[in-house]
Design a protein around this motif. Structure first.
Motif, PDB file in Angstrom:
ATOM      1  N   THR A   1      -0.427  17.015   3.347  1.00  0.00           N
ATOM      2  CA  THR A   1       0.526  15.955   3.065  1.00  0.00           C
ATOM      3  C   THR A   1      -0.122  14.798   2.315  1.00  0.00           C
ATOM      4  O   THR A   1      -1.333  14.590   2.393  1.00  0.00           O
ATOM      5  CB  THR A   1       1.151  15.395   4.359  1.00  0.00           C
ATOM      6  OG1 THR A   1       0.116  14.808   5.148  1.00  0.00           O
ATOM      7  CG2 THR A   1       1.853  16.489   5.143  1.00  0.00           C
ATOM      8  N   GLY A   2       0.703  14.053   1.608  1.00  0.00           N
ATOM      9  CA  GLY A   2       0.249  12.845   0.934  1.00  0.00           C
ATOM     10  C   GLY A   2       1.433  12.001   0.538  1.00  0.00           C
ATOM     11  O   GLY A   2       2.542  12.505   0.356  1.00  0.00           O
ATOM     12  N   GLY A   3       1.203  10.710   0.432  1.00  0.00           N
ATOM     13  CA  GLY A   3       2.229   9.782  -0.039  1.00  0.00           C
ATOM     14  C   GLY A   3       1.867   9.303  -1.430  1.00  0.00           C
ATOM     15  O   GLY A   3       0.707   9.003  -1.714  1.00  0.00           O
TER      16      GLY A   3
ATOM     17  N   SER B   1      -1.907   6.869  -4.554  1.00  0.00           N
ATOM     18  CA  SER B   1      -1.735   7.756  -3.405  1.00  0.00           C
ATOM     19  C   SER B   1      -2.496   7.253  -2.191  1.00  0.00           C
ATOM     20  O   SER B   1      -3.496   6.557  -2.312  1.00  0.00           O
ATOM     21  CB  SER B   1      -2.260   9.153  -3.767  1.00  0.00           C
ATOM     22  OG  SER B   1      -2.293   9.987  -2.639  1.00  0.00           O
ATOM     23  N   ASP B   2      -2.032   7.677  -1.016  1.00  0.00           N
ATOM     24  CA  ASP B   2      -2.765   7.403   0.216  1.00  0.00           C
ATOM     25  C   ASP B   2      -3.844   8.459   0.463  1.00  0.00           C
ATOM     26  O   ASP B   2      -4.597   8.365   1.405  1.00  0.00           O
ATOM     27  CB  ASP B   2      -1.815   7.324   1.414  1.00  0.00           C
ATOM     28  CG  ASP B   2      -1.110   8.636   1.710  1.00  0.00           C
ATOM     29  OD1 ASP B   2      -1.276   9.613   0.952  1.00  0.00           O
ATOM     30  OD2 ASP B   2      -0.352   8.679   2.696  1.00  0.00           O
TER      31      ASP B   2
ATOM     32  N   THR C   1       0.854  -1.177   0.000  1.00  0.00           N
ATOM     33  CA  THR C   1       0.000   0.000   0.000  1.00  0.00           C
ATOM     34  C   THR C   1       0.889   1.226   0.000  1.00  0.00           C
ATOM     35  O   THR C   1       2.082   1.133   0.285  1.00  0.00           O
ATOM     36  CB  THR C   1      -0.897   0.033   1.257  1.00  0.00           C
ATOM     37  OG1 THR C   1      -0.059   0.199   2.401  1.00  0.00           O
ATOM     38  CG2 THR C   1      -1.721  -1.232   1.390  1.00  0.00           C
ATOM     39  N   PRO C   2       0.324   2.424  -0.279  1.00  0.00           N
ATOM     40  CA  PRO C   2       1.157   3.633  -0.255  1.00  0.00           C
ATOM     41  C   PRO C   2       1.777   3.921   1.111  1.00  0.00           C
ATOM     42  O   PRO C   2       2.659   4.730   1.221  1.00  0.00           O
ATOM     43  CB  PRO C   2       0.177   4.734  -0.664  1.00  0.00           C
ATOM     44  CG  PRO C   2      -0.836   4.034  -1.492  1.00  0.00           C
ATOM     45  CD  PRO C   2      -0.980   2.673  -0.850  1.00  0.00           C
ATOM     46  N   HIS C   3       1.322   3.243   2.177  1.00  0.00           N
ATOM     47  CA  HIS C   3       1.878   3.485   3.509  1.00  0.00           C
ATOM     48  C   HIS C   3       3.163   2.698   3.755  1.00  0.00           C
ATOM     49  O   HIS C   3       3.891   2.973   4.693  1.00  0.00           O
ATOM     50  CB  HIS C   3       0.853   3.126   4.591  1.00  0.00           C
ATOM     51  CG  HIS C   3      -0.390   3.946   4.507  1.00  0.00           C
ATOM     52  ND1 HIS C   3      -0.429   5.270   4.857  1.00  0.00           N
ATOM     53  CD2 HIS C   3      -1.624   3.631   4.091  1.00  0.00           C
ATOM     54  CE1 HIS C   3      -1.643   5.748   4.667  1.00  0.00           C
ATOM     55  NE2 HIS C   3      -2.394   4.768   4.206  1.00  0.00           N
ATOM     56  N   ASP C   4       3.445   1.674   2.935  1.00  0.00           N
ATOM     57  CA  ASP C   4       4.636   0.864   3.119  1.00  0.00           C
ATOM     58  C   ASP C   4       5.881   1.615   2.661  1.00  0.00           C
ATOM     59  O   ASP C   4       5.861   2.246   1.619  1.00  0.00           O
ATOM     60  CB  ASP C   4       4.542  -0.427   2.307  1.00  0.00           C
ATOM     61  CG  ASP C   4       3.404  -1.325   2.754  1.00  0.00           C
ATOM     62  OD1 ASP C   4       3.036  -1.253   3.935  1.00  0.00           O
ATOM     63  OD2 ASP C   4       2.895  -2.082   1.913  1.00  0.00           O
ATOM     64  N   PRO C   5       6.976   1.528   3.432  1.00  0.00           N
ATOM     65  CA  PRO C   5       8.204   2.179   2.976  1.00  0.00           C
ATOM     66  C   PRO C   5       8.778   1.424   1.780  1.00  0.00           C
ATOM     67  O   PRO C   5       8.786   0.213   1.746  1.00  0.00           O
ATOM     68  CB  PRO C   5       9.132   2.092   4.188  1.00  0.00           C
ATOM     69  CG  PRO C   5       8.600   0.975   5.010  1.00  0.00           C
ATOM     70  CD  PRO C   5       7.133   0.875   4.721  1.00  0.00           C
ATOM     71  N   SER C   6       9.220   2.163   0.792  1.00  0.00           N
ATOM     72  CA  SER C   6       9.873   1.566  -0.362  1.00  0.00           C
ATOM     73  C   SER C   6      10.589   2.665  -1.124  1.00  0.00           C
ATOM     74  O   SER C   6      10.320   3.846  -0.935  1.00  0.00           O
ATOM     75  CB  SER C   6       8.863   0.874  -1.272  1.00  0.00           C
ATOM     76  OG  SER C   6       8.256   1.794  -2.145  1.00  0.00           O
ATOM     77  N   PRO C   7      11.471   2.273  -2.035  1.00  0.00           N
ATOM     78  CA  PRO C   7      12.177   3.295  -2.812  1.00  0.00           C
ATOM     79  C   PRO C   7      11.251   4.076  -3.740  1.00  0.00           C
ATOM     80  O   PRO C   7      11.627   5.122  -4.240  1.00  0.00           O
ATOM     81  CB  PRO C   7      13.202   2.500  -3.622  1.00  0.00           C
ATOM     82  CG  PRO C   7      13.004   1.072  -3.322  1.00  0.00           C
ATOM     83  CD  PRO C   7      11.923   0.927  -2.321  1.00  0.00           C
ATOM     84  N   ASP C   8      10.031   3.562  -3.999  1.00  0.00           N
ATOM     85  CA  ASP C   8       9.093   4.243  -4.884  1.00  0.00           C
ATOM     86  C   ASP C   8       8.180   5.229  -4.161  1.00  0.00           C
ATOM     87  O   ASP C   8       7.450   5.970  -4.796  1.00  0.00           O
ATOM     88  CB  ASP C   8       8.206   3.225  -5.611  1.00  0.00           C
ATOM     89  CG  ASP C   8       9.007   2.339  -6.544  1.00  0.00           C
ATOM     90  OD1 ASP C   8      10.083   2.773  -7.000  1.00  0.00           O
ATOM     91  OD2 ASP C   8       8.553   1.218  -6.808  1.00  0.00           O
TER      92      ASP C   8
END
Length: 137
Positions: A62-64, A43-44, A9-16
């Motif tokens: 804010t947004g991811g 997006s989240d 999901t957009p909440h997971d840390p990743s290089p993207d």
């Protein structure tokens, strides 16, 4: 079942994943910028528009966003004023979002901080003036 890039999901840390913080702008301009990004990146934020109620005025929105690909150019978009955008994430993903914003708005880079695996870039976004094409200034 092992986790794949597509199952995150957009909440997971990743290089993207790029965290975007917008400030010094109206709720309408923040919504305009997020609409451009949501049209091209997961997006989240869902479809929620920034809201201003009563006399409360948020300092930032804010947004991811997952920037796993580079979208085509975006048509120039008008803003009522200017927007400060802070992008933080992996260098490739941040650059993808920056290039997308630069195709939609007039963009000037006002600051950059690099770390081991992340970069933070501060941009100033404005709408195209007098028919000038958007681009990175």
């Amino acid at each position: 079942m092992p986790e794949t890039r597509e199952s995150r999901t957009p909440h997971d840390p990743s290089p993207d994943l790029v965290q975007v913080v917008l400030g010094e702008c109206s709720p309408a301009d923040a919504d305009t910028v997020f609409n451009v990004l949501r049209a091209h990146f997961p997006s989240d934020r869902g479809t929620d528009a920034p809201r201003q109620t009563g006399e409360s005025c948020p300092a930032v929105w804010t947004g991811g966003f997952r920037a796993a690909h580079s979208p085509d150019s975006v048509r120039g978009v008008l803003l009522a004023g200017s927007v400060t955008a802070d992008l933080q994430g992996g260098p490739v993903a941040v650059d993808r979002l920056r290039r997308t914003l630069a195709s939609a708005f007039v963009v000037s880079t006002t600051g950059t901080v690099s770390g081991d695996q992340e970069i933070e870039v501060q941009l100033r976004l404005t709408g195209p003036e007098h028919g000038a094409p958007p681009g990175d200034g």
